[in-house]
Scaffold this active site. Structure first.
Site, mmCIF file in Angstrom:
data_model
loop_
_atom_site.group_PDB
_atom_site.id
_atom_site.type_symbol
_atom_site.label_atom_id
_atom_site.label_comp_id
_atom_site.label_asym_id
_atom_site.label_seq_id
_atom_site.Cartn_x
_atom_site.Cartn_y
_atom_site.Cartn_z
ATOM 1 N N ALA A 107 -2.011 6.200 1.420
ATOM 2 C CA ALA A 107 -2.646 5.608 2.599
ATOM 3 C C ALA A 107 -2.819 6.650 3.705
ATOM 4 O O ALA A 107 -3.896 6.745 4.320
ATOM 5 C CB ALA A 107 -1.833 4.429 3.109
ATOM 6 N N VAL A 152 0.859 -1.173 0.000
ATOM 7 C CA VAL A 152 0.000 0.000 0.000
ATOM 8 C C VAL A 152 0.904 1.234 0.000
ATOM 9 O O VAL A 152 1.814 1.347 0.826
ATOM 10 C CB VAL A 152 -0.908 -0.023 1.253
ATOM 11 C CG1 VAL A 152 -1.711 1.251 1.369
ATOM 12 C CG2 VAL A 152 -1.822 -1.243 1.232
ATOM 13 N N CYS A 153 0.660 2.144 -0.929
ATOM 14 C CA CYS A 153 1.462 3.367 -1.022
ATOM 15 C C CYS A 153 1.309 4.196 0.252
ATOM 16 O O CYS A 153 0.198 4.528 0.662
ATOM 17 C CB CYS A 153 1.019 4.184 -2.231
ATOM 18 S SG CYS A 153 1.820 5.799 -2.339
ATOM 19 N N VAL A 154 2.413 4.551 0.865
ATOM 20 C CA VAL A 154 2.399 5.239 2.148
ATOM 21 C C VAL A 154 1.718 6.605 2.065
ATOM 22 O O VAL A 154 0.895 6.944 2.911
ATOM 23 C CB VAL A 154 3.816 5.348 2.764
ATOM 24 C CG1 VAL A 154 4.761 6.173 1.904
ATOM 25 C CG2 VAL A 154 3.756 5.887 4.181
#
Length: 130
Positions: free
Chosen positions: A82, A77-79
């Site tokens: 997110a 999941v892209c930080v």
């Protein structure tokens, strides 16, 4: 063949997550390798543990988590995406002084470098959603 997968849409707002999930299942059944599934933009919503779909609806987060456990998939999941959407793991929770985390089992948070690596390491990078 080795595939990298990008999911850009949330689980219940667009067909993309369903399509990506079915593509990954079919590829694995045919003996292909999934290098990584990268969730970006609204696609990060696939990784929240707080979604509670109706009992007669599919739970895509649980399906992704189960597939990751069964096949050892790397669900990233892209930080930045997110954080914008309130999805945190324990590290990000502590770093930002929040009182809870909500990243579903089997998912991990990381940066765009993981997406770039997916494109380099995979034979094909397949994107689902805008």
């Amino acid at each position: 063949m080795k595939f990298g997968i990008v999911v850009n849409e949330g689980p219940y707002t667009h067909q993309s997550s369903d399509s990506a999930l079915q593509f990954v299942k079919a590829a694995l059944q045919k003996g292909h390798e999934i290098f990584r599934v990268f969730f970006y933009h609204d696609g990060v919503n696939n990784g929240t543990s707080l979604g509670v779909p109706p009992q007669d609806d599919r739970n895509l987060t649980l399906e992704w988590s189960g597939l990751a456990e069964k096949h050892g998939l790397d669900l990233v999941v892209c930080v930045a995406a997110a954080q914008r959407r309130g999805i945190l793991d324990e590290d990000e929770m502590g770093r930002h002084g929040k009182s809870a985390n909500n990243l579903a089992p089997g998912f991990r948070i990381s940066g765009l470098g993981q997406l770039i690596e997916s494109g380099i390491q995979s034979d094909r990078l397949v994107t689902f959603g805008d």
